[in-house]
Design a protein around this motif. Structure first.
Motif, short mmCIF file in Angstrom:
data_model
loop_
_atom_site.label_atom_id
_atom_site.label_comp_id
_atom_site.label_asym_id
_atom_site.label_seq_id
_atom_site.Cartn_x
_atom_site.Cartn_y
_atom_site.Cartn_z
N LEU A 36 0.82 -1.21 0.00
CA LEU A 36 0.00 0.00 0.00
C LEU A 36 0.86 1.27 0.00
CD1 LEU A 36 -2.83 -1.14 2.43
CD2 LEU A 36 -2.84 -1.08 -0.07
N PRO A 37 0.27 2.40 -0.37
CA PRO A 37 1.04 3.65 -0.51
C PRO A 37 1.81 4.08 0.74
CG PRO A 37 -1.08 3.89 -1.57
CD PRO A 37 -1.12 2.58 -0.85
N ASP A 38 1.36 3.65 1.94
CA ASP A 38 2.09 4.06 3.14
C ASP A 38 3.42 3.34 3.28
OD1 ASP A 38 1.43 1.51 3.99
OD2 ASP A 38 -0.01 2.16 5.51
N GLY A 39 3.65 2.32 2.43
CA GLY A 39 4.91 1.60 2.44
C GLY A 39 5.07 0.64 3.59
N ARG A 40 4.04 0.47 4.40
CA ARG A 40 4.13 -0.42 5.57
C ARG A 40 3.10 -1.54 5.53
NH1 ARG A 40 4.37 4.70 7.66
NH2 ARG A 40 2.21 4.60 8.36
N ASN A 41 1.91 -1.24 5.08
CA ASN A 41 0.83 -2.22 5.08
C ASN A 41 0.66 -2.85 3.70
OD1 ASN A 41 -0.15 -1.85 7.87
ND2 ASN A 41 -0.63 0.22 7.16
N VAL A 42 0.03 -4.03 3.69
CA VAL A 42 -0.20 -4.74 2.43
C VAL A 42 -1.68 -5.08 2.28
CG1 VAL A 42 2.11 -5.72 2.33
CG2 VAL A 42 0.28 -6.99 3.48
N SER A 43 -2.06 -5.44 1.07
CA SER A 43 -3.45 -5.79 0.78
C SER A 43 -3.50 -7.04 -0.08
CB SER A 43 -4.14 -4.63 0.05
OG SER A 43 -5.42 -5.02 -0.43
N TRP A 44 -4.52 -7.87 0.18
CA TRP A 44 -4.78 -9.03 -0.66
C TRP A 44 -6.09 -8.83 -1.42
CZ3 TRP A 44 -2.25 -9.44 3.99
CH2 TRP A 44 -1.05 -10.14 3.99
N ASP A 45 -6.49 -7.57 -1.57
CA ASP A 45 -7.72 -7.23 -2.27
C ASP A 45 -7.50 -7.39 -3.78
OD1 ASP A 45 -10.01 -6.19 -3.37
OD2 ASP A 45 -9.86 -4.22 -2.41
N MET A 46 -8.09 -8.43 -4.35
CA MET A 46 -7.87 -8.72 -5.76
C MET A 46 -8.61 -7.78 -6.70
SD MET A 46 -7.86 -12.89 -5.69
CE MET A 46 -7.72 -12.94 -7.47
N LYS A 47 -9.48 -6.92 -6.16
CA LYS A 47 -10.21 -5.97 -7.00
C LYS A 47 -9.62 -4.57 -6.92
CE LYS A 47 -14.61 -8.45 -6.66
NZ LYS A 47 -16.05 -8.37 -6.27
N ARG A 48 -8.64 -4.38 -6.07
CA ARG A 48 -8.04 -3.05 -5.88
C ARG A 48 -7.42 -2.55 -7.18
NH1 ARG A 48 -5.68 0.56 -2.37
NH2 ARG A 48 -3.66 1.35 -3.03
N ASP A 49 -7.65 -1.28 -7.49
CA ASP A 49 -7.07 -0.63 -8.67
C ASP A 49 -6.39 0.65 -8.21
OD1 ASP A 49 -6.34 0.16 -11.21
OD2 ASP A 49 -8.35 0.87 -11.75
N GLY A 50 -5.30 0.47 -7.48
CA GLY A 50 -4.61 1.61 -6.88
C GLY A 50 -4.01 2.57 -7.89
#
Length: 228
Positions: free
Chosen positions: A89-103
């Protein structure tokens, strides 16, 4: 936004002990995904038998959700041939397993962008499996089954070279900034270079020191070593 080197550094510790082609593929996947506006984190790499059994127990004899059907020795992770990833994720610390995310806002799910690049590099995707789907999983099987690996078979040098060539788009790139000394019984024979856990060295110097003769067939591009 994190730089590419900062993103790569976050995954570095999890890339230890991977097969050289898988290691090169993982680093290239990080680079290509980053260039598409999708930073990723490699969350799993080489996994010991004990770690695999611990993961298998999750959701069965221990709390948590079931995340694998593979016992110790039954996963390509146990042989350094697989990685798992997540979206950084943009904060550089957290992650996501959201397969629909379109960051990156390109109307293509970030997850699919990573999978697309992974397949181009020669990875097989766990999301294509017909039974237990593992969407974060990428592996290079080299045509070897788990039973083959249990029996001691490993990717051949030719298979490994072909995989590296596919990843680099040609001949495997050698980092000549890491020289190594090649010795025989403590006596220096020649020098070589170390790149991605592979040592490159002049074959003639080593072969002749071991009492063998070396010839080269230009038509077949074959180096022949004969020891009588």
């Amino acid at each position: 936004m994190l730089t590419l080197e900062q993103v790569k550094q976050k995954s570095a510790a999890r890339l230890a002990k991977l097969h050289p082609a898988v290691l090169a593929g993982a680093n290239e996947l990080i680079r290509r995904s980053y260039n598409r506006g999708v930073p990723i984190l490699i969350t799993q790499g080489m996994r010991t038998i004990a770690q695999q059994n611990e993961l298998y127990a999750q959701g069965r004899t221990k709390k948590g959700d079931i995340v694998t059907n593979a016992r110790g020795g039954d996963s390509y992770h146990n042989y350094g041939l697989a990685i798992d990833f997540a979206l950084l994720l943009p904060d550089g610390r957290n992650v996501s397993w959201d397969m629909k995310r379109d960051g990156d806002g390109d109307k293509v799910a970030d997850w699919q962008e990573v999978v697309q690049e992974g397949k181009k590099l020669g990875f097989e995707w766990g999301g294509d499996w017909t039974s237990f789907k593992d969407y974060a999983h990428l592996q290079m099987s080299f045509g070897l089954s788990i039973q083959d690996l249990k029996a001691g078979r490993r990717p051949t040098a030719q298979q490994s070279a072909a995989a590296l060539s596919r990843i680099t788009g040609g001949e495997p790139e050698v980092n000549k900034d890491i020289p190594v000394n090649i010795t025989l019984n403590g006596k220096k024979l020649t020098t070589g270079v170390m790149d991605e856990a592979v040592t490159y060295a002049p074959v003639r110097a080593i072969a002749e020191a071991l009492g063998a003769k070396v010839t080269y067939n230009a038509s077949s591009k074959t180096v022949n070593i004969v020891k009588e």
